[in-house]
Design an enzyme around this catalytic site. Structure first.
Site, PDB file in Angstrom:
ATOM      1  N   ARG A 140       0.818  -1.214   0.000  1.00  0.00           N
ATOM      2  CA  ARG A 140       0.000   0.000   0.000  1.00  0.00           C
ATOM      3  C   ARG A 140       0.849   1.260   0.000  1.00  0.00           C
ATOM      4  O   ARG A 140       0.554   2.225  -0.672  1.00  0.00           O
ATOM      5  CB  ARG A 140      -0.916  -0.027   1.229  1.00  0.00           C
ATOM      6  CG  ARG A 140      -1.550   1.306   1.568  1.00  0.00           C
ATOM      7  CD  ARG A 140      -2.808   1.137   2.383  1.00  0.00           C
ATOM      8  NE  ARG A 140      -3.743   0.264   1.697  1.00  0.00           N
ATOM      9  CZ  ARG A 140      -4.667  -0.493   2.314  1.00  0.00           C
ATOM     10  NH1 ARG A 140      -4.757  -0.477   3.612  1.00  0.00           N
ATOM     11  NH2 ARG A 140      -5.469  -1.246   1.610  1.00  0.00           N
ATOM     12  N   TYR A 141       1.902   1.253   0.791  1.00  0.00           N
ATOM     13  CA  TYR A 141       2.764   2.441   0.908  1.00  0.00           C
ATOM     14  C   TYR A 141       3.994   2.237   0.043  1.00  0.00           C
ATOM     15  O   TYR A 141       4.382   1.107  -0.242  1.00  0.00           O
ATOM     16  CB  TYR A 141       3.181   2.628   2.370  1.00  0.00           C
ATOM     17  CG  TYR A 141       2.016   2.833   3.306  1.00  0.00           C
ATOM     18  CD1 TYR A 141       1.388   4.079   3.391  1.00  0.00           C
ATOM     19  CD2 TYR A 141       1.542   1.800   4.097  1.00  0.00           C
ATOM     20  CE1 TYR A 141       0.320   4.272   4.252  1.00  0.00           C
ATOM     21  CE2 TYR A 141       0.468   1.987   4.973  1.00  0.00           C
ATOM     22  CZ  TYR A 141      -0.128   3.234   5.042  1.00  0.00           C
ATOM     23  OH  TYR A 141      -1.181   3.426   5.892  1.00  0.00           O
ATOM     24  N   CYS A 153      -4.361 -17.656  14.937  1.00  0.00           N
ATOM     25  CA  CYS A 153      -3.989 -16.918  16.147  1.00  0.00           C
ATOM     26  C   CYS A 153      -4.227 -17.851  17.330  1.00  0.00           C
ATOM     27  O   CYS A 153      -4.985 -18.816  17.215  1.00  0.00           O
ATOM     28  CB  CYS A 153      -4.846 -15.673  16.328  1.00  0.00           C
ATOM     29  SG  CYS A 153      -4.770 -14.554  14.923  1.00  0.00           S
ATOM     30  N   CYS A 157      -9.413 -12.348  18.634  1.00  0.00           N
ATOM     31  CA  CYS A 157      -9.948 -11.123  19.211  1.00  0.00           C
ATOM     32  C   CYS A 157     -11.292 -10.844  18.553  1.00  0.00           C
ATOM     33  O   CYS A 157     -11.404 -10.881  17.331  1.00  0.00           O
ATOM     34  CB  CYS A 157      -9.005  -9.963  18.926  1.00  0.00           C
ATOM     35  SG  CYS A 157      -7.317 -10.346  19.372  1.00  0.00           S
ATOM     36  N   ARG A 162      -9.028  -8.207  10.773  1.00  0.00           N
ATOM     37  CA  ARG A 162      -9.002  -9.217   9.702  1.00  0.00           C
ATOM     38  C   ARG A 162      -9.893 -10.398  10.067  1.00  0.00           C
ATOM     39  O   ARG A 162      -9.550 -11.550   9.871  1.00  0.00           O
ATOM     40  CB  ARG A 162      -7.563  -9.667   9.423  1.00  0.00           C
ATOM     41  CG  ARG A 162      -6.699  -8.563   8.896  1.00  0.00           C
ATOM     42  CD  ARG A 162      -5.612  -9.024   7.919  1.00  0.00           C
ATOM     43  NE  ARG A 162      -4.779  -7.871   7.590  1.00  0.00           N
ATOM     44  CZ  ARG A 162      -3.653  -7.572   8.230  1.00  0.00           C
ATOM     45  NH1 ARG A 162      -3.189  -8.348   9.192  1.00  0.00           N
ATOM     46  NH2 ARG A 162      -2.976  -6.490   7.907  1.00  0.00           N
ATOM     47  N   ASP A 321     -11.711  -0.012  13.007  1.00  0.00           N
ATOM     48  CA  ASP A 321     -12.007  -0.018  11.571  1.00  0.00           C
ATOM     49  C   ASP A 321     -13.480  -0.344  11.321  1.00  0.00           C
ATOM     50  O   ASP A 321     -14.156  -0.882  12.190  1.00  0.00           O
ATOM     51  CB  ASP A 321     -11.128  -1.060  10.872  1.00  0.00           C
ATOM     52  CG  ASP A 321      -9.661  -0.659  10.867  1.00  0.00           C
ATOM     53  OD1 ASP A 321      -9.385   0.551  10.943  1.00  0.00           O
ATOM     54  OD2 ASP A 321      -8.799  -1.551  10.798  1.00  0.00           O
ATOM     55  N   LYS A 365      -3.252   4.962   6.919  1.00  0.00           N
ATOM     56  CA  LYS A 365      -3.354   5.488   8.275  1.00  0.00           C
ATOM     57  C   LYS A 365      -3.313   7.013   8.273  1.00  0.00           C
ATOM     58  O   LYS A 365      -2.414   7.608   7.694  1.00  0.00           O
ATOM     59  CB  LYS A 365      -2.225   4.928   9.122  1.00  0.00           C
ATOM     60  CG  LYS A 365      -2.326   3.424   9.260  1.00  0.00           C
ATOM     61  CD  LYS A 365      -1.140   2.859   9.994  1.00  0.00           C
ATOM     62  CE  LYS A 365      -1.209   1.360  10.092  1.00  0.00           C
ATOM     63  NZ  LYS A 365      -0.896   0.681   8.817  1.00  0.00           N
TER      64      LYS A 365
END
Ligand SMILES: *Cc1c(COP(=O)(O)O)cnc(C)c1O
Ligand code: SF4
Length: 450
Positions: A140-141, A153, A157, A162, A321, A365
């Site tokens: 992206r950057y 994971c 969470c 994601r 998000d 960001k």
């Protein structure tokens, strides 16, 4: 896994978590005796991260066994089918009350509200899939890229950004995919910073993670490698000496972790951070503002003070998000700004993160701060400090002929290029007026220096 609601559970009645496991039941040891309500029996393999992984709370039955109080509650099967649950016994042991008043509970135990879907929430609001030149790698950057190295994971969470990926399967990157990524990085030497993310890369075996690190290190243009992981928070025993020995071979390796609440700052997590820091790994923290969990200036203050004591630099504090399944966690943007207002001046600058909105549509960001510039003229800028004091900052006598100028590189128009006078405009193409505009005019179309 044998999780049982045995002794000390409901009856003695402090225990929301009865994580007793035991062939040879050891004496009970509460993880944080001064604070926890949970009665936790540590299995002899408690400190073995593989045992923690194998004994994660994954099904409604296991959840009710660990927290008998939940058994009569709502049926969570539909939520868990859509967004899997996994909680390490360690993280479950940090729950002090098995209800929504407990921040740890909220972050790991599924809630019916996850199925609420307001229309502006999407599975992939950052549009990562559209910035993936190679599957599993987001570019992206200009100078950095992010590798999704695993979908696994240790603890899922509930607020995960994601959610579309994490836990839907539990697989890690293949050699073939890694080769494709390495080839892309080799062809794009402007990428100097590679972030290994997921999922949680530290749930991979040390050998598998080493395969990724060593391949990335073979690309000469890759200068720094970062690992994004929640392991120090949810599975601190994973940070073994063996892991640290491996990591230090690939320096500079940075680790960003994800503490959200002071209740997560335990002796075990401090030990995990200590080992990483002692292995020469600079540590940062990325937290997310979550309604009812940490959306209070004093909670963030405690968190940030605790982190710097553990040699972890608060790096980012994220606005939640626009991810499907997290609506109940969202806070207004102004809450984050208020927290930043509270922190500045009160806390060491080292303890203050940057508050960012990861913008929808792949905008990346964007930092958001209260306004400190009160007024400006060509001669003075009026600033305010955190106390409300107003100060005039006199500008230097304006001269431009002796500014230093580094050699220019080609760049595409951005806000900096406008500010620096290198381009004169950025034109949105989707306006009605733009569509109506005539080609004519005398001015030429070049938008270079003027
Ligand atoms: C956050 C992020 C990065 C890293 O951004 P920094 O501001 O350098 O920490 C890189 N790539 C993607 C896709 C990201 O989401
Ligand atoms: S550890 Fe990270 S990737 Fe995994 S569920 Fe939590 S936020 Fe998502």
């Amino acid at each position: 896994m044998s999780m049982c609601s045995a002794s000390g559970g409901e009856d003695s009645c402090h225990g929301d978590a009865s994580l007793c496991v035991g062939d040879d039941e050891p004496p009970p040891i509460a993880t944080a005796p001064s604070t926890t309500e949970a009665t936790v029996y540590r299995h002899k393999n408690w400190n073995d991260w593989r045992w923690q992984m194998a004994n994660r709370v994954r099904t409604p039955q296991q959840l009710f066994a660990a927290f008998p109080r939940l058994a009569g509650g709502p049926d969570l099967t539909a939520v868990m089918t859509k967004y899997p649950m996994a909680i390490t016994p360690y993280y479950a042991s940090l729950i002090r009350r098995a209800d929504r008043s407990d921040p740890i509970f909220q972050m790991c135990v599924p809630q019916g509200q996850e199925l609420t879907d307001p229309p502006f929430l999407t599975p992939d609001p950052l549009e990562e899939c559209r910035d993936m030149p190679v599957p599993g790698m987001v570019h992206r950057y200009p100078d950095r890229a992010l590798v999704i190295a695993t979908t696994m994971c240790s603890t899922y969470c509930r607020h995960c950004t994601r959610k579309r990926i994490a836990g839907t399967r539990e697989t890690s990157i293949t050699k073939r995919r890694l080769e494709q990524i390495a080839a892309y990085l080799t062809e794009h030497p402007q990428i100097s910073d590679v972030i290994i993310s997921g999922g949680d890369p530290l749930t991979m075996t040390t050998e598998h993670l080493e395969m990724v690190l060593s391949r990335l290190r073979q690309v000469p243009s890759v200068q720094i490698i970062r690992i994004g992981t929640r392991v120090p928070v949810v599975l601190p025993m994973r940070v073994t000496d063996e892991l640290c020995q491996m990591l230090r071979k690939y320096h500079p390796v940075w680790v960003n972790t994800h503490f959200n609440h002071p209740q997560e700052l335990t002796e075990e997590s401090a030990e995990a951070c200590r080992r990483l820091a002692d292995a020469g790994v600079p540590l940062g923290n990325q937290s997310v503002l979550l309604r009812g969990v940490n959306d209070d200036p004093r909670i963030i203050e405690q968190l940030c003070r605790g982190l710097v004591r553990m040699r972890v630099r608060p790096y980012y504090m994220y606005q939640c998000d626009l991810v499907r399944g997290v609506e109940h966690f969202r806070t207004p943007l102004t809450r984050g700004m208020e927290i930043m207002e509270y922190l500045r001046g009160r806390l060491s600058g080292l303890a203050i993160p940057t508050f960012v909105v990861d913008a929808p549509h792949g905008g990346g960001k964007i930092p958001v701060l209260p306004t400190y510039v009160v007024s400006q003229s060509p001669t003075h800028t009026v600033l305010r400090n955190y106390e409300g004091m107003l100060i005039a900052y006199p500008e230097p006598h304006q001269r431009f002929d002796d500014q230093c100028t580094a050699p220019r590189e080609e760049s595409s128009p951005g806000v900096w290029e406008l500010a620096a006078g290198r381009y004169s405009r950025i034109q949105p193409k989707e306006t009605i007026r733009h569509a109506r505009r005539q080609p004519c005019c005398t001015s030429d179309e070049s938008v270079g220096d003027f």
